[in-house]
Motif scaffolding. Structure first.
Motif, PDB file in Angstrom:
ATOM      1  N   ASN A   1      27.577 103.645  40.670  1.00  0.00           N
ATOM      2  CA  ASN A   1      26.530 102.786  40.094  1.00  0.00           C
ATOM      3  C   ASN A   1      26.868 102.516  38.639  1.00  0.00           C
ATOM      4  O   ASN A   1      27.403 103.381  37.940  1.00  0.00           O
ATOM      5  CB  ASN A   1      25.167 103.456  40.191  1.00  0.00           C
ATOM      6  CG  ASN A   1      24.731 103.672  41.634  1.00  0.00           C
ATOM      7  OD1 ASN A   1      25.018 102.841  42.483  1.00  0.00           O
ATOM      8  ND2 ASN A   1      24.048 104.779  41.901  1.00  0.00           N
TER       9      ASN A   1
ATOM     10  N   HIS B   1      25.489 100.340  34.913  1.00  0.00           N
ATOM     11  CA  HIS B   1      24.462  99.532  34.255  1.00  0.00           C
ATOM     12  C   HIS B   1      24.941  99.202  32.852  1.00  0.00           C
ATOM     13  O   HIS B   1      25.715  99.941  32.242  1.00  0.00           O
ATOM     14  CB  HIS B   1      23.124 100.289  34.204  1.00  0.00           C
ATOM     15  CG  HIS B   1      23.232 101.674  33.633  1.00  0.00           C
ATOM     16  ND1 HIS B   1      23.555 102.760  34.427  1.00  0.00           N
ATOM     17  CD2 HIS B   1      23.078 102.135  32.369  1.00  0.00           C
ATOM     18  CE1 HIS B   1      23.586 103.853  33.673  1.00  0.00           C
ATOM     19  NE2 HIS B   1      23.297 103.499  32.410  1.00  0.00           N
TER      20      HIS B   1
ATOM     21  N   GLU C   1      23.279  92.512  29.911  1.00  0.00           N
ATOM     22  CA  GLU C   1      23.530  91.262  30.612  1.00  0.00           C
ATOM     23  C   GLU C   1      24.427  90.339  29.811  1.00  0.00           C
ATOM     24  O   GLU C   1      24.874  89.308  30.302  1.00  0.00           O
ATOM     25  CB  GLU C   1      22.197  90.563  30.937  1.00  0.00           C
ATOM     26  CG  GLU C   1      21.491  89.953  29.746  1.00  0.00           C
ATOM     27  CD  GLU C   1      20.581  90.975  29.056  1.00  0.00           C
ATOM     28  OE1 GLU C   1      19.683  90.547  28.333  1.00  0.00           O
ATOM     29  OE2 GLU C   1      20.790  92.213  29.243  1.00  0.00           O
TER      30      GLU C   1
ATOM     31  N   SER D   1      19.417  93.600  38.969  1.00  0.00           N
ATOM     32  CA  SER D   1      20.475  94.363  39.625  1.00  0.00           C
ATOM     33  C   SER D   1      20.967  93.627  40.866  1.00  0.00           C
ATOM     34  O   SER D   1      20.300  92.730  41.383  1.00  0.00           O
ATOM     35  CB  SER D   1      19.972  95.755  40.018  1.00  0.00           C
ATOM     36  OG  SER D   1      18.938  95.651  40.979  1.00  0.00           O
TER      37      SER D   1
ATOM     38  N   ASP E   1      23.321  94.763  44.623  1.00  0.00           N
ATOM     39  CA  ASP E   1      23.958  95.824  45.402  1.00  0.00           C
ATOM     40  C   ASP E   1      25.368  95.409  45.799  1.00  0.00           C
ATOM     41  O   ASP E   1      25.638  94.246  46.118  1.00  0.00           O
ATOM     42  CB  ASP E   1      23.145  96.132  46.658  1.00  0.00           C
ATOM     43  CG  ASP E   1      21.805  96.790  46.334  1.00  0.00           C
ATOM     44  OD1 ASP E   1      21.689  97.355  45.226  1.00  0.00           O
ATOM     45  OD2 ASP E   1      20.904  96.722  47.185  1.00  0.00           O
TER      46      ASP E   1
ATOM     47  N   ARG F   1      25.490 100.091  43.015  1.00  0.00           N
ATOM     48  CA  ARG F   1      24.562  99.099  42.433  1.00  0.00           C
ATOM     49  C   ARG F   1      24.984  98.819  41.003  1.00  0.00           C
ATOM     50  O   ARG F   1      25.312  99.735  40.241  1.00  0.00           O
ATOM     51  CB  ARG F   1      23.135  99.614  42.473  1.00  0.00           C
ATOM     52  CG  ARG F   1      22.121  98.663  41.800  1.00  0.00           C
ATOM     53  CD  ARG F   1      20.699  99.105  42.076  1.00  0.00           C
ATOM     54  NE  ARG F   1      20.393  98.888  43.495  1.00  0.00           N
ATOM     55  CZ  ARG F   1      19.257  99.289  44.063  1.00  0.00           C
ATOM     56  NH1 ARG F   1      18.340  99.939  43.333  1.00  0.00           N
ATOM     57  NH2 ARG F   1      19.017  99.066  45.342  1.00  0.00           N
TER      58      ARG F   1
ATOM     59  N   SER G   1      23.531  97.121  37.516  1.00  0.00           N
ATOM     60  CA  SER G   1      22.265  96.740  36.853  1.00  0.00           C
ATOM     61  C   SER G   1      22.577  96.166  35.484  1.00  0.00           C
ATOM     62  O   SER G   1      23.361  96.749  34.708  1.00  0.00           O
ATOM     63  CB  SER G   1      21.341  97.955  36.717  1.00  0.00           C
ATOM     64  OG  SER G   1      21.042  98.501  37.988  1.00  0.00           O
TER      65      SER G   1
END
Length: 759
Positions: A620, A622, A625, A703, A705, A742, A744
């Motif tokens: 995962n 994150h 943006e 997010s 997947d 995932r 994010s």
């Protein structure tokens, strides 16, 4: 006059008189028997004249030398080459000096025939003359580089060179007479054979195949005979100077002639001279008395067939002797009496061509083979192996006998008759067929085979042209088998060769090769003779099994499964190893192959690989943006300690990034607002790599997947550009189930927007 070369196996019979010079034919008169070439020294000139039934030639040329080719009866003997009148060129001296009162001119002539390259279709012939009288200054009269080409140019086919030539001299005139003398004759050849006869006596004994003929009566042969098989002989009474048949023999009363067969083996043959014949003390093996009757004299005319002889033992050299009163004479030819054949017996006696018949013998493993001849035959010779006679069952046919398979190597090289079983081996799979003459003795009948009195390299007991086969050997086909491979060797290509491991469930190429004792591939292990093979772990870990674990018989061609590296459309066979209770720590397994006949690779070469329980992990991730987001990818294996760890040996795993599907976008993220970049192939390095998603941009938080389509089929969408597309398949089924993660965007890593520390 003419110098003639003819087939030695045929009695010399001159051709026609006159311009044919005893070589060529004449209308109604045959040419020289089995003549191969006739070289004429022609004083009168008609030898080159195509008249009186002769064929070919430029016309009458006196004082010339000419050649005519092969012929039989009244056919052939065609003109090949010739000179002009010798008085018109060169020394300007012809064949003869008619004005001389003494032999003149006494020139020397050479006739040279070179047949050393006849097997290649080239035999040359030349005629040279020396007019100096010294024999050191020859000049060419005729040169034919290749007699076969010369014949073809004259639109006929020259006969092949016989095994042996005989040289004859003939001369003739028409209504006149002349005298020619031959002096200082020299004959040179690579080898010379004298007839198997000495001085003729008052009789000659020849084979029953001959008809009454003067020349055959003088020099005819006796052909090879068979043990226990009756035969007759022709007995010819000869005239006082032994130049012809005495046609008036028995005209004054009946004549009783004793005919004896003598075992003439050993030194000092009894037919080399009249004295040795009459004094011969060697064993007489058969005797009969035949009567030339006065009442039958008009029919017999000194030439009569004997009653049957039957010899029940083998002899390498036999002569016949005829006695009438004080007249004793031996046959000019000797002959042999051979056994009907040898019986071969093998312990490898399964019924062909069944692929399940017993016994089964491993290729290269000893079995018993022996050669038998009836002991009463008295033959204890050695049969040699002639491997060109060996055939094999074609592997595509297991129901009916059909040759065409690859014939392997058979041992031993020889078998001593009646010596009992010996150890034999055969290098191939299936059935071998020892065809007639595979084991044979070509030497026992050499007294006949050297003279053409039997059929060479044949074991036939059936007459062909009045002659049996020369050889003693097996006369019927002997099948031997069923042969199976001695062993299997296995090979494999590891899933990750550089890392020396293979993941569990990962397909990897394998090869199974059927081999003989010497380690050569048995190419007939295919079709009907290949069997289903079971794969197992040679290390017997008990932790799992291969999948698939069988190779069908159809998977074998020329003794092996396809090569490990694909060749054109031919792909290697693959398998995988599956743990029964995964995950398991790294385990070494060997590829063992065993077929339904019990052939195995155990104890021989077996491919080996380390099997890892593995998985592919997507982490995962994150981040902002506003920035690209890396997503970790890691190959892991199950450690002996009971946990997943990075497989740092994996520099092999790779997949198309398009195999990673994107789904379930949340918040302000829409599908393909972020895309993979780069978007080609991802290859792990030391077990790790990173996917990279582009920044979705300001305000596009949320997010998405990720899931790798690890198997052979794919589902979902992916974003390798601003437009979504169908995801592809990674074809890494050993990493199933699909690893997922995932990504994010807009999620902060800490509750602080900005931190600054001042000291």
């Amino acid at each position: 006059m003419a110098v003639t070369l003819s087939d030695y196996t045929q009695s010399a019979k001159p051709g026609a008189y006159g311009g044919s010079l005893g070589y060529a034919q004449k209308t109604g008169i045959s040419g020289f028997a089995s003549g191969w070439v006739g070289v004429a020294l022609d004083e009168y000139g008609n030898y080159q004249n195509p008249t009186e039934g002769r064929q070919g030639g430029p016309g009458a040329i006196a004082q010339s030398v000419a050649l005519r080719g092969s012929g039989s009866g009244t056919v052939g003997y065609r003109w090949l080459a010739g000179t002009a009148n010798l008085t018109t060129f060169g020394a300007k001296v012809g064949i003869d000096n008619r004005a001389s009162k003494t032999p003149a001119p006494g020139y020397r002539y050479q006739v040279i025939v070179d047949a050393r390259n006849d097997a290649g279709g080239v035999t040359s012939i030349s005629v040279n003359r020396d007019t100096s009288g010294a024999g050191t200054a020859y000049s060419s009269l005729i040169s034919v580089p290749n007699i076969y080409d010369a014949a073809k140019a004259q639109n006929f086919k020259q006969d092949s060179v016989p095994n042996y030539w005989q040289i004859s001299f003939s001369g003739s005139t028409g209504d006149s007479y002349n005298i020619h003398e031959i002096g200082a004759l020299r004959i040179c050849a690579q080898s010379m054979l004298s007839p198997t006869a000495g001085v003729l006596g008052g009789f000659n004994i020849i084979d029953e195949a001959y008809a009454r003929d003067k020349y055959d009566a003088l020099r005819g042969h006796i052909y090879t005979k068979l043990v226990g098989t009756s035969f007759k002989l022709n007995v010819a009474a000869l005239n006082s100077d032994k130049s012809d048949i005495e046609s008036t023999y028995a005209s004054g009363g009946d004549k009783s002639v004793k005919v004896e067969l003598i075992d003439d083996s050993g030194a000092s043959s009894c037919n080399v001279s009249a004295v040795s014949c009459s004094s011969c003390g060697k064993q007489v093996i058969a005797t009969q008395t035949m009567t030339f009757k006065k009442m039958e004299q008009a029919t017999d005319k000194g030439f009569k067939k004997s009653a049957d002889f039957t010899l029940n033992k083998a002899y390498s050299r036999v002569i016949a002797r005829a006695t009438e009163g004080k007249t004793v004479a031996c046959s000019t030819d000797a002959f042999s009496v051979r056994p009907l054949g040898a019986a071969l017996v093998a312990s490898a006696n399964a019924s062909p061509p069944s692929a399940s018949s017993l016994p089964k013998i491993r290729a290269g493993e000893p079995f018993e083979l022996e050669a038998k001849v009836a002991s009463s035959d008295g033959y204890t010779g050695v049969l040699k192996l002639f491997s060109e006679k060996l055939t094999a069952q074609v592997s595509s046919q297991g129901d009916t006998v059909e040759t065409g398979g690859l014939a392997g190597t058979l041992t031993p090289e020889s078998l001593t008759v009646n010596a009992g079983p010996v150890s034999a081996t055969y290098s191939e799979v299936g059935y071998a067929y020892l065809e007639p003459g595979t084991y044979r003795d070509d030497d026992f009948t050499s007294v006949d085979s050297e003279n053409g009195d039997c059929v060479k390299e044949s074991v036939s007991n059936t007459l062909s042209g009045g002659k049996f086969g020369c050889s003693i050997g097996n006369t019927t086909r002997l099948p031997v088998g069923r042969f199976i491979p001695y062993r299997f060797d296995t090979e494999l290509t590891k899933g990750c060769p550089a890392g020396d491991f293979t993941y569990a469930k990962q397909a990897f190429p394998i090869r199974v090769s059927a081999k003989n004792f010497a380690g050569s591939v048995t190419q007939n292990y295919a079709g009907a003779f290949a069997k289903q093979v079971t794969l197992s772990d040679g290390n017997v870990t008990g932790l799992g099994e291969f999948n698939p674990k069988t190779i069908l018989s159809s998977g074998f061609s020329l003794g092996a499964t396809p090569a490990l590296i694909a060749a054109g459309p031919t792909q290697p066979i693959t398998t995988s190893f599956v743990f029964s209770s995964p995950p398991q720590p790294p385990t070494s397994v060997k590829l063992r192959a065993t077929d339904t006949d019990g052939v195995t690779s155990q104890g021989y070469t077996e491919g080996e690989t380390n099997i890892y329980s593995g998985r592919l992990w997507l982490g995962n991730a994150h981040g902002s943006e506003l920035l690209p987001l890396p997503i970790p990818v890691e190959a892991q294996f199950w450690q002996a300690g009971g946990y997943w760890a990075t497989n740092s040996l994996d520099n092999c795993t790779s997949f198309q990034i398009s195999a990673v599907g994107l789904s379930n976008p949340t918040q302000n993220i829409s599908l393909c607002k972020t895309q993979f970049s780069p978007s080609g192939t991802l290859t792990l390095s030391n077990g790790r790599a990173s996917l990279r998603l582009t920044a979705p941009g300001s305000g596009n938080n949320g997010s998405v997947d990720l899931a790798l389509n690890a198997g052979a089929s794919a589902s979902g969408k992916t974003c390798v550009s601003v437009s979504e597309s169908n995801a592809s398949a990674a074809n890494l089924p050993h990493f199933l189930p699909n690893p997922a993660g995932r990504a994010s965007f807009g999620v902060r890593k800490a509750p602080l927007i900005y931190r600054r520390e001042i000291y």
